[in-house]
Design a protein around this motif. Sequence first.
Motif, PDB file in Angstrom:
ATOM      1  N   ASP A   1      57.404  23.631  40.436  1.00  0.00           N
ATOM      2  CA  ASP A   1      57.064  24.977  39.972  1.00  0.00           C
ATOM      3  C   ASP A   1      58.213  25.928  40.298  1.00  0.00           C
ATOM      4  O   ASP A   1      58.451  26.268  41.452  1.00  0.00           O
ATOM      5  CB  ASP A   1      55.777  25.454  40.643  1.00  0.00           C
ATOM      6  CG  ASP A   1      55.406  26.879  40.249  1.00  0.00           C
ATOM      7  OD1 ASP A   1      55.968  27.392  39.260  1.00  0.00           O
ATOM      8  OD2 ASP A   1      54.556  27.473  40.943  1.00  0.00           O
TER       9      ASP A   1
ATOM     10  N   ALA B   1      58.426  29.030  39.079  1.00  0.00           N
ATOM     11  CA  ALA B   1      57.975  30.429  39.086  1.00  0.00           C
ATOM     12  C   ALA B   1      57.532  30.874  40.473  1.00  0.00           C
ATOM     13  O   ALA B   1      57.675  32.032  40.852  1.00  0.00           O
ATOM     14  CB  ALA B   1      56.834  30.617  38.092  1.00  0.00           C
TER      15      ALA B   1
ATOM     16  N   TYR C   1      52.563  33.617  32.432  1.00  0.00           N
ATOM     17  CA  TYR C   1      52.362  32.368  33.153  1.00  0.00           C
ATOM     18  C   TYR C   1      52.815  32.535  34.610  1.00  0.00           C
ATOM     19  O   TYR C   1      53.899  33.062  34.873  1.00  0.00           O
ATOM     20  CB  TYR C   1      53.151  31.234  32.496  1.00  0.00           C
ATOM     21  CG  TYR C   1      52.658  30.889  31.115  1.00  0.00           C
ATOM     22  CD1 TYR C   1      51.570  30.047  30.942  1.00  0.00           C
ATOM     23  CD2 TYR C   1      53.276  31.414  29.982  1.00  0.00           C
ATOM     24  CE1 TYR C   1      51.103  29.730  29.677  1.00  0.00           C
ATOM     25  CE2 TYR C   1      52.819  31.099  28.715  1.00  0.00           C
ATOM     26  CZ  TYR C   1      51.735  30.260  28.564  1.00  0.00           C
ATOM     27  OH  TYR C   1      51.276  29.954  27.307  1.00  0.00           O
TER      28      TYR C   1
ATOM     29  N   LEU D   1      55.628  27.590  36.395  1.00  0.00           N
ATOM     30  CA  LEU D   1      56.518  26.979  35.412  1.00  0.00           C
ATOM     31  C   LEU D   1      56.986  25.642  35.971  1.00  0.00           C
ATOM     32  O   LEU D   1      57.868  25.587  36.818  1.00  0.00           O
ATOM     33  CB  LEU D   1      57.719  27.882  35.123  1.00  0.00           C
ATOM     34  CG  LEU D   1      58.830  27.291  34.249  1.00  0.00           C
ATOM     35  CD1 LEU D   1      58.297  26.940  32.864  1.00  0.00           C
ATOM     36  CD2 LEU D   1      60.003  28.274  34.137  1.00  0.00           C
TER      37      LEU D   1
ATOM     38  N   THR E   1      66.830  26.348  31.213  1.00  0.00           N
ATOM     39  CA  THR E   1      66.135  26.646  32.460  1.00  0.00           C
ATOM     40  C   THR E   1      66.972  26.168  33.632  1.00  0.00           C
ATOM     41  O   THR E   1      67.078  24.964  33.887  1.00  0.00           O
ATOM     42  CB  THR E   1      64.743  25.978  32.478  1.00  0.00           C
ATOM     43  OG1 THR E   1      64.025  26.404  31.313  1.00  0.00           O
ATOM     44  CG2 THR E   1      63.976  26.375  33.723  1.00  0.00           C
TER      45      THR E   1
END
Length: 374
Positions: free
Chosen positions: A110, A112, A121, A124, A370
């Motif tokens: 994750d 995020a 959201y 992520l 990303t």
Amino acid sequence: MSNKEMGTVAPAVTDVAAADRSEAAAAPDGAVAPAFVVTTSRQFPSWLADTGGSLALSTYQSGKVILVGTNRQSGKLSVFERTLERPMGMAFRDSRLVVASMIQITSFVDAARGTPGAAGYDALFVPQSASYTADLDVHDIAFDADGRLVFVNTLFSCLATTSETHSFKPLWRPPFVSRLAPEDRCHLNGLAMRDGRPAYVTCVAETDVTDGWREHRTSGGVVVDVTSGEVVCRGLSMPHSPRLYEGRLWVLNSGAGEVGTVDLGTGRFEPLAFCPGYLRGLDFVGPYALVGLSEPRENRTFAGLPLQDRLAAARVGPRCGVFVIDTRTGDVVHWLRLEGVVSELYDVVVLPGLARPMMIGFKSDEIRRTVSVE
């Protein structure tokens, strides 16, 4: 990536991220692909929101990992899907979601960390590392006390862990299996952990020949104590998903559509509830059990099971989805149903503290953009 309302939700409204649907649902010869329809009971979205968490579902039949959460801004159910190759067992710890698929076990992290993004959201999941196992037919997977992955190697009828130099490292096999061989001798499929160590497994039969379990699907299923090697429960129909929760050993008697517990003193399976589907995937939130239901495939593996008679007697057809069952009463208090392109589930995993997760897949440009820095 786009969010849009999809299917018929009763009576809640659902946001669905159609991340990889064009690849996953493509139909041959120009035929129209079946829709992906999500429906829920009236209070399922609010119940899920009240838990503060979300769900991860795997469906190898249509090659999807489905993340079910809630959009706090709109109050709608949030359904996010990603395409993976034959996803099966999953495990979640801290910020890591691990998914076993056709030839590899992938760890998603994750990125995020609780900070909502522009789309709302709050998680992520980004693919961070993978172990390539070849096609071992990996079923359940779990973290041990040291953070190591332990998985059910169904092809070789053993428990195993990942290896930096080989496809797997064997850890344990049932005493009735005489040697390691890629023969799926007993259809070892489920794993229950206790204090970070393997505690119990489920097998479809106590057989030691190639594919021998298929002749014992109706009542040959067993639960085996990993420490002692003893069979603690017999007479089950294709059992799956053993879990230890609040001092009790829970098991899905899948071929009979039953969720229940094993009395370790008597060796008896004590059913709590009947669910209209072939059961795989089990997790818990407080006093509630979340059970995965599938529509049995039209093949010999699922033919002739007690479930067929139970469905006929109840005058209902099999369903695919998740039932939320009150473990104190056996009542189904909430449900989520999947129809269309998704007809089977393998695993159901609770993601506590993550209200609306999403996932970066391998087939879009997002994985190229990303980037994170430690």
